[in-house]
Scaffold this active site. Structure first.
Site, PDB file in Angstrom:
ATOM      1  N   SER A 249       0.832  -1.200   0.000  1.00  0.00           N
ATOM      2  CA  SER A 249       0.000   0.000   0.000  1.00  0.00           C
ATOM      3  C   SER A 249       0.873   1.260   0.000  1.00  0.00           C
ATOM      4  CB  SER A 249      -0.975  -0.043   1.188  1.00  0.00           C
ATOM      5  OG  SER A 249      -1.969   0.941   1.068  1.00  0.00           O
TER       6      SER A 249
ATOM      7  N   HIS B  69      -7.923  -4.880  -0.980  1.00  0.00           N
ATOM      8  CA  HIS B  69      -6.783  -4.090  -0.524  1.00  0.00           C
ATOM      9  C   HIS B  69      -6.434  -4.515   0.899  1.00  0.00           C
ATOM     10  CE1 HIS B  69      -4.087  -0.622  -0.742  1.00  0.00           C
ATOM     11  NE2 HIS B  69      -4.316  -0.490   0.550  1.00  0.00           N
TER      12      HIS B  69
ATOM     13  N   ASP C  37      -9.933  -3.903  -5.327  1.00  0.00           N
ATOM     14  CA  ASP C  37      -9.183  -2.818  -4.683  1.00  0.00           C
ATOM     15  C   ASP C  37      -9.343  -1.559  -5.531  1.00  0.00           C
ATOM     16  OD1 ASP C  37      -7.333  -1.090  -3.530  1.00  0.00           O
ATOM     17  OD2 ASP C  37      -5.591  -2.383  -3.869  1.00  0.00           O
TER      18      ASP C  37
END
Length: 313
Positions: free
Chosen positions: A156, A284, A254
């Site tokens: 991320s 995600h 995501d």
């Protein structure tokens, strides 16, 4: 590509989450909530050794945790940057990720406890990450580096730092980084929903929501990080030639999926050896939250295959 429903085990967890109510985010409370979920040491994957240390870098002293998978005379190195929208996460919240990376790659993993927004002003956290990579490649850490692989990996916002550090190192003439691994990276901090279809397709109901991107990243963006700066939005870098070999792992459900895949395509077009893998049924954050599901744990095994296929080339 045929769409696959969200994995049933992920769906069960998502069903228990409270709906976002639009109230302001409180970094301290959210960090405390994360800390409360860290499993006790006895329940974590055992490794040969796990040691806390301090990296002395050009940006100051940075706490690191060093994971040694087995006893050996020398090791490939993997420097890991945890996710958390630049204001959450730390050595403990992502300890299990670093352990799995060490086990599946056979590399010594150095997890970086970089400075977080909003307390730290841009580019403090990024400088810490780059500084630790330079430290790891030097002799200061006594890490027994074999001089071959020096990989960087992150999930991320940590994937954002991976892309940014790879570019900064290249521009600095520091050419020791051999591989970059980006798990569902956040690469474009301009959150205009028209930019990528996945921002609309996966806008709601999968954990990370498109409407949450601005508030979650606001601590970083309001503290000196400009989304037009390629160090902040690495997808805005025009010339990607000469960067390290890349593995980009994305999640089907995501909002950030398409920017990661676009970055992978652009790397490949620039002549960088690149592999992009989309994990079906995943959302995600799956490397942090759902790697106990065998088909999602596969991301760590794939990382090991990527790093070990052509070590040090």
């Amino acid at each position: 590509m045929n769409a696959m429903a969200i994995h049933p085990e992920i769906a069960k967890v998502l069903a228990t989450l409270p709906a976002p109510d639009g109230s302001p985010l409180d970094p301290r409370a959210m960090r405390a909530g994360e800390a409360a979920q860290v499993p006790p040491l006895a329940e974590r994957l055992p490794l040969y050794s796990v040691d806390d240390a301090t990296a002395v870098t050009s940006s100051g002293e940075v706490p690191v945790r060093i994971y040694t998978p087995m006893e050996a005379d020398s090791y490939g190195l993997l420097v890991y940057f945890h996710g958390g929208a630049f204001f959450l996460g730390g050595l403990d919240t992502h300890d299990h990720v670093a352990r799995a990376l060490a086990k599946e790659t056979g590399h010594k993993v150095i997890s970086v406890g970089y400075r977080l927004a909003p307390e730290a002003v841009f580019p403090a956290g990024l400088d810490d990450c780059y500084g630790v990579v330079r430290w790891a490649a030097g002799k200061g850490g006594n890490l027994k580096w074999d001089g071959k692989n020096l990989a960087i990996a992150g999930d991320s916002s940590g994937g954002n730092f991976v892309a940014a550090v790879a570019a900064i190192a290249h521009d600095d003439g520091f050419n020791r980084i051999t591989h970059q691994v980006l798990f569902y990276p956040s690469l474009d901090l301009d959150f205009d929903v028209e930019r990528y279809p996945s921002l609309r397709e996966n806008a709601e109901g999968y954990g990370l929501e498109t409407a949450g991107l601005k508030p979650f990243n606001s601590f970083y963006l309001e503290n000196g990080a400009d989304p037009a700066d390629p160090r902040v939005s690495p997808i805005k870098r025009e010339d990607l030639a000469g960067l390290p070999a890349a593995l980009v792992i994305t999640a089907e459900h995501d909002p950030l999926r398409d920017e990661g895949e676009l970055y992978g395509r652009r790397l490949a077009e620039a002549g960088v050896e690149t592999k992009v893998t989309r994990y079906p049924g995943a959302n995600h954050g799956f490397v942090q939250h759902f790697s106990w599901i065998p088909e999602l744990y596969r991301a760590f095994e794939e990382t090991g295959e990527f790093l070990n296929a052509r070590a040090g080339q």
